[in-house]
Write a protein that holds these residues in place. Structure first.
Motif, PDB file in Angstrom:
ATOM      1  N   SER A  38      29.942  19.570  83.630  1.00  0.00           N
ATOM      2  CA  SER A  38      31.082  18.657  83.466  1.00  0.00           C
ATOM      3  C   SER A  38      32.007  19.067  82.330  1.00  0.00           C
ATOM      4  CB  SER A  38      30.574  17.233  83.228  1.00  0.00           C
ATOM      5  OG  SER A  38      29.815  17.169  82.032  1.00  0.00           O
ATOM      6  N   LYS A  39      31.537  19.940  81.442  1.00  0.00           N
ATOM      7  CA  LYS A  39      32.368  20.362  80.310  1.00  0.00           C
ATOM      8  C   LYS A  39      33.259  21.560  80.628  1.00  0.00           C
ATOM      9  CE  LYS A  39      28.930  18.739  76.976  1.00  0.00           C
ATOM     10  NZ  LYS A  39      28.026  19.108  75.858  1.00  0.00           N
ATOM     11  N   ASN A  40      33.121  22.110  81.835  1.00  0.00           N
ATOM     12  CA  ASN A  40      33.909  23.289  82.212  1.00  0.00           C
ATOM     13  C   ASN A  40      34.649  23.112  83.530  1.00  0.00           C
ATOM     14  OD1 ASN A  40      33.092  24.973  79.981  1.00  0.00           O
ATOM     15  ND2 ASN A  40      31.098  25.171  80.975  1.00  0.00           N
ATOM     16  N   VAL A  41      34.658  21.904  84.071  1.00  0.00           N
ATOM     17  CA  VAL A  41      35.223  21.708  85.399  1.00  0.00           C
ATOM     18  C   VAL A  41      36.733  21.940  85.422  1.00  0.00           C
ATOM     19  CG1 VAL A  41      35.279  19.207  84.990  1.00  0.00           C
ATOM     20  CG2 VAL A  41      35.456  20.076  87.300  1.00  0.00           C
ATOM     21  N   LEU A  42      37.451  21.435  84.434  1.00  0.00           N
ATOM     22  CA  LEU A  42      38.905  21.622  84.414  1.00  0.00           C
ATOM     23  C   LEU A  42      39.270  23.079  84.175  1.00  0.00           C
ATOM     24  CD1 LEU A  42      40.001  18.471  82.392  1.00  0.00           C
ATOM     25  CD2 LEU A  42      40.037  18.814  84.869  1.00  0.00           C
ATOM     26  N   ASN A  43      38.450  23.780  83.418  1.00  0.00           N
ATOM     27  CA  ASN A  43      38.718  25.189  83.157  1.00  0.00           C
ATOM     28  C   ASN A  43      38.640  26.015  84.435  1.00  0.00           C
ATOM     29  OD1 ASN A  43      37.075  27.997  82.363  1.00  0.00           O
ATOM     30  ND2 ASN A  43      38.916  27.601  81.166  1.00  0.00           N
ATOM     31  N   ILE A  44      37.566  25.845  85.207  1.00  0.00           N
ATOM     32  CA  ILE A  44      37.433  26.662  86.416  1.00  0.00           C
ATOM     33  C   ILE A  44      38.475  26.261  87.449  1.00  0.00           C
ATOM     34  CG2 ILE A  44      35.710  25.182  87.527  1.00  0.00           C
ATOM     35  CD1 ILE A  44      35.865  29.040  87.630  1.00  0.00           C
ATOM     36  N   MET A  45      38.816  24.978  87.523  1.00  0.00           N
ATOM     37  CA  MET A  45      39.860  24.553  88.455  1.00  0.00           C
ATOM     38  C   MET A  45      41.217  25.115  88.037  1.00  0.00           C
ATOM     39  SD  MET A  45      38.679  20.605  89.230  1.00  0.00           S
ATOM     40  CE  MET A  45      39.592  20.400  90.765  1.00  0.00           C
ATOM     41  N   SER A  46      41.461  25.192  86.740  1.00  0.00           N
ATOM     42  CA  SER A  46      42.713  25.779  86.248  1.00  0.00           C
ATOM     43  C   SER A  46      42.774  27.269  86.546  1.00  0.00           C
ATOM     44  CB  SER A  46      42.845  25.545  84.739  1.00  0.00           C
ATOM     45  OG  SER A  46      42.931  24.170  84.439  1.00  0.00           O
ATOM     46  N   MET A  47      41.646  27.946  86.428  1.00  0.00           N
ATOM     47  CA  MET A  47      41.623  29.372  86.760  1.00  0.00           C
ATOM     48  C   MET A  47      41.986  29.598  88.223  1.00  0.00           C
ATOM     49  SD  MET A  47      38.211  30.597  84.649  1.00  0.00           S
ATOM     50  CE  MET A  47      38.383  32.347  84.994  1.00  0.00           C
ATOM     51  N   VAL A  48      41.428  28.770  89.096  1.00  0.00           N
ATOM     52  CA  VAL A  48      41.717  28.908  90.526  1.00  0.00           C
ATOM     53  C   VAL A  48      43.186  28.615  90.814  1.00  0.00           C
ATOM     54  CG1 VAL A  48      41.267  27.916  92.805  1.00  0.00           C
ATOM     55  CG2 VAL A  48      39.358  28.434  91.280  1.00  0.00           C
ATOM     56  N   GLU A 411      41.354  18.766  76.998  1.00  0.00           N
ATOM     57  CA  GLU A 411      41.207  17.720  77.999  1.00  0.00           C
ATOM     58  C   GLU A 411      39.728  17.556  78.355  1.00  0.00           C
ATOM     59  OE1 GLU A 411      45.056  18.058  80.879  1.00  0.00           O
ATOM     60  OE2 GLU A 411      43.650  19.739  80.939  1.00  0.00           O
ATOM     61  N   THR A 412      39.427  16.428  78.952  1.00  0.00           N
ATOM     62  CA  THR A 412      38.105  16.239  79.527  1.00  0.00           C
ATOM     63  C   THR A 412      38.267  15.699  80.940  1.00  0.00           C
ATOM     64  OG1 THR A 412      37.937  14.002  78.626  1.00  0.00           O
ATOM     65  CG2 THR A 412      36.992  15.784  77.309  1.00  0.00           C
ATOM     66  N   ALA A 413      37.324  16.008  81.796  1.00  0.00           N
ATOM     67  CA  ALA A 413      37.447  15.611  83.197  1.00  0.00           C
ATOM     68  C   ALA A 413      37.157  14.141  83.417  1.00  0.00           C
ATOM     69  CB  ALA A 413      36.496  16.460  84.054  1.00  0.00           C
ATOM     70  N   TYR A 414      36.260  13.556  82.618  1.00  0.00           N
ATOM     71  CA  TYR A 414      35.794  12.205  82.912  1.00  0.00           C
ATOM     72  C   TYR A 414      35.935  11.232  81.756  1.00  0.00           C
ATOM     73  CZ  TYR A 414      33.787  14.811  86.751  1.00  0.00           C
ATOM     74  OH  TYR A 414      33.627  15.634  87.835  1.00  0.00           O
ATOM     75  N   GLU A 415      36.121  11.716  80.517  1.00  0.00           N
ATOM     76  CA  GLU A 415      36.312  10.840  79.375  1.00  0.00           C
ATOM     77  C   GLU A 415      37.710  11.059  78.815  1.00  0.00           C
ATOM     78  OE1 GLU A 415      32.250  12.227  79.940  1.00  0.00           O
ATOM     79  OE2 GLU A 415      33.908  13.325  79.045  1.00  0.00           O
ATOM     80  N   ILE A 416      38.390   9.975  78.482  1.00  0.00           N
ATOM     81  CA  ILE A 416      39.755  10.059  77.971  1.00  0.00           C
ATOM     82  C   ILE A 416      39.747   9.745  76.492  1.00  0.00           C
ATOM     83  CG2 ILE A 416      42.113   9.212  78.157  1.00  0.00           C
ATOM     84  CD1 ILE A 416      41.469   8.382  81.019  1.00  0.00           C
ATOM     85  N   PRO A 417      40.025  10.726  75.623  1.00  0.00           N
ATOM     86  CA  PRO A 417      40.058  10.458  74.185  1.00  0.00           C
ATOM     87  C   PRO A 417      41.186   9.495  73.834  1.00  0.00           C
ATOM     88  CG  PRO A 417      40.002  12.817  74.654  1.00  0.00           C
ATOM     89  CD  PRO A 417      40.288  12.124  75.937  1.00  0.00           C
ATOM     90  N   SER A 418      41.024   8.768  72.730  1.00  0.00           N
ATOM     91  CA  SER A 418      42.077   7.861  72.276  1.00  0.00           C
ATOM     92  C   SER A 418      43.283   8.657  71.824  1.00  0.00           C
ATOM     93  CB  SER A 418      41.567   6.996  71.119  1.00  0.00           C
ATOM     94  OG  SER A 418      41.229   7.815  70.018  1.00  0.00           O
ATOM     95  N   ALA A 419      44.451   8.020  71.863  1.00  0.00           N
ATOM     96  CA  ALA A 419      45.700   8.714  71.553  1.00  0.00           C
ATOM     97  C   ALA A 419      45.762   9.183  70.111  1.00  0.00           C
ATOM     98  CB  ALA A 419      46.882   7.799  71.860  1.00  0.00           C
ATOM     99  N   SER A 420      44.966   8.564  69.229  1.00  0.00           N
ATOM    100  CA  SER A 420      45.050   8.908  67.815  1.00  0.00           C
ATOM    101  C   SER A 420      44.158  10.075  67.431  1.00  0.00           C
ATOM    102  CB  SER A 420      44.649   7.684  66.975  1.00  0.00           C
ATOM    103  OG  SER A 420      43.301   7.307  67.262  1.00  0.00           O
ATOM    104  N   VAL A 421      43.365  10.574  68.378  1.00  0.00           N
ATOM    105  CA  VAL A 421      42.425  11.644  68.063  1.00  0.00           C
ATOM    106  C   VAL A 421      43.176  12.945  67.836  1.00  0.00           C
ATOM    107  CG1 VAL A 421      40.581  13.063  69.004  1.00  0.00           C
ATOM    108  CG2 VAL A 421      40.501  10.590  69.262  1.00  0.00           C
ATOM    109  N   GLY A 422      42.731  13.738  66.853  1.00  0.00           N
ATOM    110  CA  GLY A 422      43.264  15.090  66.676  1.00  0.00           C
ATOM    111  C   GLY A 422      44.527  15.119  65.859  1.00  0.00           C
ATOM    112  N   ARG A 423      45.414  16.004  66.224  1.00  0.00           N
ATOM    113  CA  ARG A 423      46.628  16.208  65.460  1.00  0.00           C
ATOM    114  C   ARG A 423      47.611  15.070  65.719  1.00  0.00           C
ATOM    115  NH1 ARG A 423      50.182  17.838  69.345  1.00  0.00           N
ATOM    116  NH2 ARG A 423      49.309  18.854  71.177  1.00  0.00           N
TER     117      ARG A 423
END
Length: 453
Positions: A38-48, A411-423
């Motif tokens: 589940s931690k690499n699903v968006l990556n492989i889909m983006s590659m395709v 990004e994450t496929a199934y969990e949405i981080p809060s808008a304040s996370v990160g930069r």
């Protein structure tokens, strides 16, 4: 040189088939996406999905000429791109509906793009996305375009020679068993060899319903893939569509038989993998098989793939999503089936040796297999090795363990981080891999289940 369509009905069918093939990209993305963690699903889909953009640009600029242009020197090795750069001389409608050069340019783009998309199997979960965006166009230029010219470009006259596998060796390959399937499967193996195994190699598929959905979409798209190679709404299209249906269905049975024998159970992943293996097997043989022959191709291709995959855990090579077994070996088995039991009654008019056909079909087809696989493996290995030295192909260990979705794509496929996370402005970009993972975890609601591996 572009093929010719005879009637508006042919054009209509080819346009519909084009849409079928286009759907194979989200199909493959779902198929691969469900099989990774589940931690690499968006990556492989983006590659395709990124392969469509890369291939479309490259094909219009130079690729069409390299594949379909007159062979340089008449040697049958590579087409001459000079008359086709940018497709700028093809913008006039001849009003007859017969010459459809622009359509065939778009059609060949999809064939090229799905081939490099399959190669992503060998890189899942450990290749930099930026490195993939460099590797893919180089691979198309050095590997796919030459092989496609060898197989898809027919001689027109003494001044317009095509590829040597089709015109000199006279191999039988209806829709790309060599240029698409063997080529991509062997290339995925070579890329996996250079990248090395994953740190968490035994990571289980995280979403098998997604994989089943993707495989079903691929099955749908395959009718356009094989059917479009009939170049019209004709008897050949009817025959290959029936054979495609039969081989894909029989592939499900063949894989299930071996899986039940070897493992003691039948899995959903095995059923859909067997279907795809059967479809791969029939791709080169679709025009040379009777319906019973198509059933045999599907069963044999899937059974061989299933048997080989049962030994996967013993291999040190981590070809993650099994493109080598399913596409490489599946394509080889389909070609061997042509050698053995192709029937002269089928549209291609080829007779296999078991039915009294000429013995020279054996060495011609085997030579086509050997040339394609050797060239693909060697050149892919050289490209990957060279890029690894220059820019580095693989992510670091921390990034790999955390997952490529959060670290490379924020990004994450199934969990949405809060808008304040990160930069400032939100998101995960700019954080270290461990910090990104921690931010995702903190943003999850307390009732959320643990992430799947």
């Amino acid at each position: 040189m572009e093929p010719i369509l005879a009637a508006n009905a042919d054009v209509a069918w080819m346009l519909a088939a084009f849409v079928f093939v286009l759907l194979m990209f989200p199909g493959l993305a779902f198929f691969y996406g469900g099989m990774v963690g589940s931690k690499n699903v968006l990556n492989i889909m983006s590659m395709v999905m990124s392969t469509l953009a890369i291939t479309a640009v490259l094909y219009v600029v130079i690729g069409y000429g390299l594949v379909s242009g007159p062979s340089v020197g008449g040697w049958g090795l590579i087409g001459n791109p000079t008359d086709f750069i940018g497709l700028t001389n093809w913008l006039t409608d001849d009003a007859s509906g017969a010459t459809q050069t622009l359509y065939f340019a778009a059609w060949f783009i999809l064939f090229a793009a799905i081939t490099i998309a399959i190669v992503a199997s060998g890189a899942a979960g450990r290749m930099k996305f930026s490195a993939w965006l460099v590797f893919a166009p180089i691979w198309l230029l050095v590997v796919y375009f030459p092989v496609a010219h060898w197989v898809f470009s027919a001689d027109v006259d003494d001044n317009y020679k095509g590829g040597f596998l089709l015109n000199k060796l006279e191999i039988v390959d209806y829709a790309g068993g060599t240029a698409v399937h063997m080529n991509s499967g062997v290339a995925a193996l070579a890329l996996a060899v250079v990248l090395g195994a994953r740190k968490r190699r035994m990571e289980r598929p995280h979403n098998l319903p997604m994989t089943m959905l993707g495989g079903g979409i691929l099955f749908f798209g395959w009718f356009g893939f094989n059917g479009s190679c009939a170049l019209g709404a004709n008897f050949l299209a009817q025959a290959v569509i029936l054979n495609t249906l039969l081989a894909g269905s029989a592939g499900m049975i063949g894989f299930a038989i071996i899986e039940r024998w070897r493992e003691g159970h039948v899995t959903s992943l095995g059923l859909i993998t067997g279907t795809v293996a059967g479809l791969v097997g029939i791709t080169p043989a679709a025009s040379s098989m009777a319906p019973l022959g198509a059933l045999c191709v599907g069963i044999f291709a899937a059974a061989v793939v299933a048997f080989l995959l049962s030994f996967k855990s013993r291999l040190k090579i981590d070809e993650t999503l099994d493109a080598f077994a399913v596409h490489g070996i599946g394509g080889i088995v389909g070609t061997i089936c042509i050698i053995l039991f192709a029937t002269e009654a089928a549209p291609a008019g080829v007779q296999g040796v078991l039915f009294g056909g000429p013995v020279d079909i054996v060495w011609r087809e085997l030579a086509g297999i050997a040339i394609t696989c050797t060239y693909s493996f060697v050149m892919t290995w050289l490209i990957a090795k060279g890029l690894d030295k220059l820019i580095g192909l693989r992510v670091d260990d921390e990034t790999e363990m955390v997952g490529l979705d959060t670290t490379l794509h924020a990004e994450t496929a199934y969990e949405i981080p809060s808008a304040s996370v990160g930069r400032p402005g939100g998101g995960l970009a700019g954080l270290s891999p461990s910090a990104a993972a921690e931010s995702v975890e903190k943003s999850m609601p307390a009732s959320a289940p643990p992430a799947q591996v």
